[in-house]
Design a protein around this motif. Structure first.
Motif, PDB file in Angstrom:
ATOM      1  N   HIS A  45       5.432   8.705  -3.598  1.00  8.34           N
ATOM      2  CA  HIS A  45       5.226   8.280  -2.217  1.00  8.34           C
ATOM      3  C   HIS A  45       6.317   7.315  -1.755  1.00  8.34           C
ATOM      4  O   HIS A  45       6.563   7.179  -0.556  1.00  8.34           O
ATOM      5  CB  HIS A  45       3.842   7.651  -2.046  1.00  8.34           C
ATOM      6  CG  HIS A  45       2.785   8.646  -1.702  1.00  8.34           C
ATOM      7  ND1 HIS A  45       2.124   9.383  -2.661  1.00  8.34           N
ATOM      8  CD2 HIS A  45       2.298   9.065  -0.498  1.00  8.34           C
ATOM      9  CE1 HIS A  45       1.253  10.193  -2.076  1.00  8.34           C
ATOM     10  NE2 HIS A  45       1.340  10.028  -0.763  1.00  8.34           N
ATOM     11  N   SER A  49       9.696   9.063   0.599  1.00  6.06           N
ATOM     12  CA  SER A  49       9.342   8.522   1.914  1.00  6.06           C
ATOM     13  C   SER A  49      10.525   8.620   2.863  1.00  6.06           C
ATOM     14  O   SER A  49      11.687   8.720   2.451  1.00  6.06           O
ATOM     15  CB  SER A  49       8.905   7.063   1.777  1.00  6.06           C
ATOM     16  OG  SER A  49      10.003   6.255   1.357  1.00  6.06           O
ATOM     17  N   ASP A  50      10.231   8.539   4.150  1.00  4.10           N
ATOM     18  CA  ASP A  50      11.289   8.575   5.160  1.00  4.10           C
ATOM     19  C   ASP A  50      12.268   7.416   4.996  1.00  4.10           C
ATOM     20  O   ASP A  50      13.444   7.540   5.358  1.00  4.10           O
ATOM     21  CB  ASP A  50      10.688   8.527   6.565  1.00  4.10           C
ATOM     22  CG  ASP A  50      10.062   9.848   6.988  1.00  4.10           C
ATOM     23  OD1 ASP A  50      10.191  10.842   6.235  1.00  4.10           O
ATOM     24  OD2 ASP A  50       9.432   9.889   8.056  1.00  4.10           O
ATOM     25  N   ASN A 330      13.051  15.201   2.721  1.00  4.33           N
ATOM     26  CA  ASN A 330      12.487  14.236   1.772  1.00  4.33           C
ATOM     27  C   ASN A 330      12.594  14.680   0.316  1.00  4.33           C
ATOM     28  O   ASN A 330      12.606  13.838  -0.588  1.00  4.33           O
ATOM     29  CB  ASN A 330      11.022  13.959   2.109  1.00  4.33           C
ATOM     30  CG  ASN A 330      10.866  13.348   3.487  1.00  4.33           C
ATOM     31  OD1 ASN A 330      10.519  14.046   4.433  1.00  4.33           O
ATOM     32  ND2 ASN A 330      11.120  12.069   3.609  1.00  4.33           N
ATOM     33  N   THR A 489       7.483  17.841   1.606  1.00  2.00           N
ATOM     34  CA  THR A 489       6.968  16.479   1.734  1.00  2.00           C
ATOM     35  C   THR A 489       5.902  16.189   0.679  1.00  2.00           C
ATOM     36  O   THR A 489       5.308  17.103   0.089  1.00  2.00           O
ATOM     37  CB  THR A 489       6.380  16.270   3.137  1.00  2.00           C
ATOM     38  OG1 THR A 489       5.483  17.348   3.438  1.00  2.00           O
ATOM     39  CG2 THR A 489       7.487  16.236   4.181  1.00  2.00           C
TER      40      THR A 489
END
Length: 526
Positions: A45, A49-50, A330, A489
């Motif tokens: 995560h 992540s972005d 991502n 993602t």
């Protein structure tokens, strides 16, 4: 009766020995249980992540990912793998040259062709003036003791048109003399390097059998090719080439497309074909704007015991595609899933070492950079190894283990294994037995076939170890609709699946590190 009993006892003893080697090891199981879906999810995560901006090589996001992974290693007690003059680091730093297209021109018989419509190119080009070239046809661009496209052919200073693939007659390759095709069929760099070694000025590779087939291939690559490329500073990679449709290849030789295919067909017979062509005028020009990009492999080290000079290397690539057209790629599955697997495996081995269960052989956990740019991080390591390649026993490489593909839409308990038996039958046996003893996953070898058209064996970081005669296993879940898309993602990752495959890699590494003898290279890939 005595003979029957005697051979029965021998059979039981031999099979008991094999079973003892691979019966569950309670220590291995204890530390494998520290690998959890929850921790894998926590790491991914962050890495997918972005805020990490797709982790493109040399960018801020890639540097942030490197720091995160190194900090995770340090917290786990994993030692830095790079030591210079007493100073230690988790980073093997190196520079690459970023090349942005400046001018790309191709003019055929006074007609200018359009880059990324009529042709595309790959490779490290020298700046060229637009000087005219004479053109020659060199078949498939192959030269071996069994077959040669260059016999009595002068390519000095000329442009060379060649086909993809290799000559196959009645299902038999003229290169291997078997039904299996050779590496020549897919290795355009090898063909381009050979042509240049013979003095060719430029190489033009014909793609497909029609313009539509060429266009489909180009459309899958167009965005990638339009982006800046990377080249090494420490060496020059062999091979650069223009890629063209059949009609353009024929135009270069001043024949029609059907005549070009006839000449390709003539290569399959023992009759030499007429390879004389009308004079053609072709000019090309490729220039780039260059800048330096720094990047790094990450090396975490667990020192072994009585066999510590021998090294088991585990790899996954932590880079991805970055940001293209304002969209973040991502790379959660590709290859965030493999990267977080390495973080958890490193933690498990480090904990075992602290508890007095240090592996006999040393373990190098190495998330590598620049895989998406052409397996560059792993190639840099094998060119500049921190630990001698002759001491490297095995490479276990993880690239995409978090999703399902079309072959297993409802079954997460599978993994594709590639390469396990290509160089070492012992490695394959260790892998199979580790799965039987612990994880019971479905091990699918369909992409391990030498004639696999996907060529996955050559497309991830393990290949740079395999080509140095180091046995490898590649763990892979197959491609899916989000492969190399912004939609890869973290919300789509199956973390229980990642946990199970990560444990299989850990168990395999554990047995490889602790067995008496290193696995033997007993298969010749040539």
């Amino acid at each position: 009766m005595k003979s029957t009993v005697f051979f029965g006892v021998i059979f039981l003893l031999s099979h008991s020995f094999v079973y003892a080697q691979f019966s569950p090891d309670t220590d291995a199981q204890r530390y494998a249980e520290t690998i959890t879906a929850e921790e894998l999810s926590e790491h991914l995560h962050i890495l997918a992540s972005d805020s990490l901006e797709g982790r493109e090589t040399g960018t801020r996001g890639q540097k942030m990912a490197a720091e995160y992974i190194a900090n995770a290693f340090e917290r786990s007690g994993v030692l830095p793998g790079v030591v210079n003059d007493g100073d230690s680091s988790y980073f093997q730093n190196f520079d690459l040259i970023k090349k942005e297209w400046n001018e790309v021109k191709l003019i055929v018989n006074k007609r200018e062709k359009v880059f990324l419509e009529d042709f595309y190119l790959f490779g490290d080009f020298d700046p060229e003036a637009r000087e005219k070239m004479r053109m020659v046809f060199a078949g498939f661009g192959i030269e071996t003791p069994e077959y040669s496209d260059y016999k009595d052919l002068d390519v000095e200073g000329k442009g060379v048109v060649i086909f993809m693939g290799e000559p196959v007659r009645d299902g038999i390759s003229l290169i291997t003399n078997t039904s299996e095709i050779s590496d020549w069929a897919f290795d355009w760099r090898r063909k381009a390097a050979l042509a240049r070694d013979k003095g060719a000025r430029e190489v033009f590779v014909v793609v497909g059998n029609s313009r539509d087939e060429f266009d489909r291939r180009l459309n899958t690559l167009k965005e990638h090719i339009a982006q800046p490329s990377l080249a090494y500073t420490h060496k020059r990679r062999s091979g650069s080439a223009f890629f063209i449709p059949p009609d353009l290849g024929a135009e270069m030789l001043r024949i029609n497309k059907e005549e070009l295919f006839d000449k390709r067909e003539a290569l399959l017979t023992e009759k030499p074909s007429d390879m004389k062509f009308k004079r053609s005028i072709v000019r090309s020009a490729v220039t780039t704007t260059d800048s330096i990009v720094n990047t790094e492999n990450i090396l975490g080290f667990i020192e072994g015991g009585d066999k510590k000079e021998e090294i088991i290397v585990l790899t996954a690539h932590y880079d991805h595609l970055g940001i293209e057209n304002g969209k973040i790629y991502n790379g959660a599955d590709d290859d965030g899933s493999g990267t977080v697997a390495l973080i958890e495996i490193a933690e498990a081995f480090a904990m075992a070492a602290r508890d007095g269960h240090r592996p006999r052989r040393s373990i190098l956990i190495m998330p590598v950079t620049a895989e998406e740019k052409g397996l560059m991080g792993s190639e840099y390591y094998t060119d500049n190894p921190v630990f001698p390649l002759e001491n490297t026993v095995t490479n276990l490489n993880i690239d995409m283990i978090g999703r399902l593909d079309e072959n297993y839409p409802d079954n997460p308990d599978y993994v594709y294994l590639i390469g396990s038996d290509r160089l070492s039958t012992e490695l394959h046996e260790v892998s199979e037995n580790a799965n039987d003893a612990y994880t019971n996953l479905t091990l699918d070898y369909r992409y391990n076939e030498p004639d696999d058209p996907n060529r996955f064996y050559y497309r991830s970081d393990h290949y740079n170890f395999a080509k140095n005669n180091i046995p490898i296993i590649f763990y892979f879940n197959g491609v899916h609709e989000d492969y190399h898309q912004p939609s890869d993602t973290v919300d789509k990752i199956l973390f229980d699946k990642v946990e199970n495959i990560t444990k299989l890699v850990f168990y395999t590494a554990w047995h490889l590190a602790n067995r008496e003898n290193r696995v033997e290279v007993d298969v010749n890939e040539e």
